[in-house]
Write an enzyme that holds these catalytic residues in place. Sequence first.
Site, short mmCIF file in Angstrom:
data_model
loop_
_atom_site.label_atom_id
_atom_site.label_comp_id
_atom_site.label_asym_id
_atom_site.label_seq_id
_atom_site.Cartn_x
_atom_site.Cartn_y
_atom_site.Cartn_z
N HIS A 346 46.38 22.58 43.97
CA HIS A 346 47.21 23.30 42.99
C HIS A 346 48.26 24.21 43.61
O HIS A 346 48.96 24.91 42.88
CB HIS A 346 46.34 24.16 42.07
CG HIS A 346 45.45 23.37 41.17
ND1 HIS A 346 45.82 23.00 39.89
CD2 HIS A 346 44.23 22.85 41.36
CE1 HIS A 346 44.84 22.31 39.33
NE2 HIS A 346 43.86 22.21 40.21
N LYS A 534 53.44 35.08 32.90
CA LYS A 534 52.69 34.34 33.93
C LYS A 534 52.12 35.34 34.93
O LYS A 534 52.47 36.53 34.87
CB LYS A 534 53.61 33.35 34.66
CG LYS A 534 54.92 33.97 35.14
CD LYS A 534 55.81 32.94 35.82
CE LYS A 534 56.58 32.06 34.88
NZ LYS A 534 56.18 30.66 34.91
N ARG A 535 51.24 34.89 35.84
CA ARG A 535 50.74 35.79 36.88
C ARG A 535 51.92 36.45 37.59
O ARG A 535 52.99 35.85 37.71
CB ARG A 535 49.97 34.99 37.95
CG ARG A 535 48.61 34.55 37.58
CD ARG A 535 47.94 33.85 38.75
NE ARG A 535 48.53 32.58 39.05
CZ ARG A 535 48.97 32.20 40.26
NH1 ARG A 535 48.91 33.03 41.29
NH2 ARG A 535 49.47 31.00 40.46
N LYS A 540 57.18 33.68 41.97
CA LYS A 540 57.57 33.43 40.58
C LYS A 540 58.82 34.24 40.19
O LYS A 540 59.42 34.02 39.15
CB LYS A 540 56.41 33.75 39.65
CG LYS A 540 55.22 32.79 39.82
CD LYS A 540 54.06 33.17 38.94
CE LYS A 540 52.82 32.30 39.14
NZ LYS A 540 52.90 30.98 38.50
N THR A 642 52.58 25.39 33.79
CA THR A 642 52.15 24.79 32.53
C THR A 642 52.67 25.62 31.36
O THR A 642 52.81 25.12 30.25
CB THR A 642 50.61 24.67 32.43
OG1 THR A 642 50.04 25.89 32.91
CG2 THR A 642 50.10 23.51 33.27
N LYS A 646 54.30 24.78 27.46
CA LYS A 646 53.93 25.43 26.20
C LYS A 646 55.18 25.95 25.48
O LYS A 646 55.29 25.85 24.25
CB LYS A 646 52.93 26.56 26.46
CG LYS A 646 51.59 26.05 26.97
CD LYS A 646 50.74 27.12 27.65
CE LYS A 646 49.66 26.44 28.49
NZ LYS A 646 49.03 27.33 29.49
C1 26W Z 1 41.77 31.47 46.94
C2 26W Z 1 42.13 32.32 45.82
C3 26W Z 1 43.07 31.70 44.84
C4 26W Z 1 42.63 31.45 43.59
C5 26W Z 1 43.50 30.99 42.63
C6 26W Z 1 44.38 31.46 45.16
C7 26W Z 1 45.25 31.01 44.21
C8 26W Z 1 44.81 30.74 42.96
C9 26W Z 1 45.81 30.30 41.94
C10 26W Z 1 45.81 31.31 40.85
C11 26W Z 1 45.67 28.89 41.54
C12 26W Z 1 46.56 28.51 40.37
O1 26W Z 1 46.39 28.94 39.25
N1 26W Z 1 47.52 27.63 40.61
C13 26W Z 1 48.37 27.12 39.55
O2 26W Z 1 47.78 25.93 39.04
C14 26W Z 1 48.49 25.44 37.92
C15 26W Z 1 47.72 24.26 37.38
O3 26W Z 1 47.82 23.18 38.23
C16 26W Z 1 49.91 25.08 38.28
O4 26W Z 1 50.58 24.70 37.12
C17 26W Z 1 50.61 26.28 38.92
O5 26W Z 1 51.90 25.90 39.39
C18 26W Z 1 49.77 26.83 40.06
O6 26W Z 1 50.33 28.04 40.56
#
Ligand code: 26W
Length: 800
Positions: A346, A534-535, A540, A642, A646
């Site tokens: 991801h 978003k986060r 971003k 995503t 939406k």
């Molecule tokens: C290791 C800790 C960690 C945990 C979660 C690092 C990074 C994350 C992110 C929050 C993972 C995440 O949410 N990635 C997002 O996944 C979505 C679904 O595939 C994508 O649409 C986003 O572009 C991507 O940032």
Amino acid sequence: MFSSVPKFKTAFLKKLEMMFGTSFEESTSQEQFQTLGHMIREYVSADWIQTNELYRAGAKKQVYYLSIEFLLGRLLRHNLLNLGVEEVVCKGLRELGIELDQLEEIEADAGLGNGGLGRLAACFLDSLASLDLPGHGLGIRYKHGLFEQKIVDGYQVELPEQWLRHGHVWEVRKTDDAVEIPFWGEIETRMENGRLVFRHLNAEPIMAIPYDLPVIGYHTQTVNTLRLWNAEPARFPAHADIFKYKKETESVSEFLYPDDTHDEGKILRLKQQYFLVAASLKAIVKSFKKKNKSLLAFQDYVSIHINDTHPAIAVPELMRILMDDEGLGWDEAWRITVQTLSYTNHTTLAEALERWPLRIFQPLLPRIFMIIEEINERFCKEVWKQYPGDWDRVERMAVIAHGEVRMAPLAIVGSHSINGVAKLHTEILKNREMNLFYQFYPERFNNKTNGITHRRWLLKANPGLSGLITDAIGPDWIGEPHKLAELMRYNTDSVFLGKLHEIKQRNKERLAKTILDKTGIEIDTESIFDVQVKRLHAYKRQLLNVLHIMHLYNELKKDPDALLSPRTFIFGAKASPGYYFAKKVIKLINSVADKVNKDPATKDKLKVVFLENYRVSLAEEIFPAADISEQISTASKEASGTGNMKFMMNGALTLGTLDGANVEITERVGRENIFLFGLSAEEVLDYQNNGGYHSLEYYHHDARIREIVDQLVNGFFPDTDNHFNEVYDTLLGHNDQYFVLKDFASYAEAHLEVSRKYLDRGKWLRMSLVNIAQSGYFSSDRTVREYADDIWKVHSALKV
Ligand code: 26W
């Protein structure tokens, strides 16, 4: 009980009295909500049992989706809709003097996730059940979901989230299915009857108790299961400190993403990962064994998906089960493991590529570590055989290197399928980030562009728009979202477009009211609602957005007519608690909001709103009200996104870079129906590899940039002395890693274009319609079907 309004009312009143020993008149909203929840659970129980029996008896392959996050949000309205009883319930409650809209608000969001990855998992569950596919989720029942965000003096403050305070109506505790997971201790190795036997001695066990949630498909009998594991003490050791043991055990399912800057936090996170994986695999193997099939055919009946690297430890754990518990040899076990597992990546951001120091890994999971060492050794030998003498390659691909276990290589080596989440992202994985692995296993790599469930994000979140769509093209789009394309024929229908406008206005009015209630800020519903939710993360580029707002403000101060169309900028974002820079950006947004909203010279034309505690339920109110969707990541950095989908589905127009799924959105709507700007992914990666970008040049050569960047540090914001020095430094001192200044001019130009286009209402509405009509492709039904056909090889359980 839901067959008619009178029957529902009678059943509801009886159930309420039985559950709470109180009369309807005396009951609280919480009690009413719980009553309705229980009724729904009872109502689906027959289908749930039937689905489980079908799966148990049948020879159909099952897929299990392992994920550290499930960002479910609320389930009441969603379940009512999927069951097709929303209308009866709504009417029945109304006759009793209860508004369903208000009762819905009682439910706490199940916020067991951070962002896109967790919400994707939740959307997939809905699509799996709605397509009658035998697919289940497995996760952790965190006592506290993602923190509750408060904004105090413009700063983010984090509070523990409390979704379980009133219990969770949808869950069923399954104590009888509890399993024990061992940590620490030593491994004893012995020869027994000519083979090696491993015994785990002196382990500290943790009990994993499952809580099952029904996952109800849309207008179908299928009810799948989301199983969330709770950590509890196994048995209390006679000698040790009982309270300490209890606390330590329970901490495993207490928080999502514990702070891992120190070893203690790292241990806890790794414990969580093994806890999820070991408990889930135990349950999966147990259920497989009931089928009385040969273990050698395991991969024909079971598919296990690893959602990002967090559950990658499934690779050695499945090996351990097959060898140590079931007595298979390495080669047989390895074949089954690889054929059973699949993995989705991801993100390409280095910081998210998980690695665990051996000093933690080895003592915590001694047997698993032994297996990983063996996997690594065998894999490195294979690489060496294909590339003799290429030490560098072996080192870069190794599963264990430089004192660390690398989870992405582990997941790649142990899975038959590795996918990215949008075309561009998969190409970047293949050609850059994971290129060595792609050379080695080209057939394993594939793309699955993300999707969202149109049932929650359109049908439920935007009843006005979905009603209009159904009136126009009939209800088939709900089962077959690609049929939204039939809306294209209304492209020139001014009556239809007028209704589309009306609906957007109603949604904007509703959001405006929420904003007024929550923040006291009054916004103009005739203005463009320009939204970024978003986060919060540097890539971003919320910073680019807010700097541009400062620029607009500066322009307006010089010329009151500078802005063609009034704008309302709306933000929602949580910053990870340890992410210092992200928190500064939140403060900056709030400082700009303060300044802009109060200034009599600009306040009628420009407003800035930061909505605190962005989460699924708030998102459902925001997307339908948006005119502009800000998808402005530095190209190549957003795997997919995503939220972009939406917004599009709700008729907002994207203002974005050619990144992630924006590329495919553009392909579908055409360049004339999207606002693109900025560097391409190619260009960004080129600058990153070869240099050539100097942010200072942009500062010196563009007076607009100089003005705003200076305002970060020159006292422009009262009472925030030196607060934004670090932001200033990232832009100029550290050469602006995310190309904010480089893309500024192009971004400002795109915004001008937005303002111009908005003046032509008819044109704008046609663009909006094209976006809605082309959004069917981004339904997670399409995505899940692709996973089912190409990766999991699972088929509908109802069809023979
Ligand atoms: C290791 C800790 C960690 C945990 C979660 C690092 C990074 C994350 C992110 C929050 C993972 C995440 O949410 N990635 C997002 O996944 C979505 C679904 O595939 C994508 O649409 C986003 O572009 C991507 O940032």
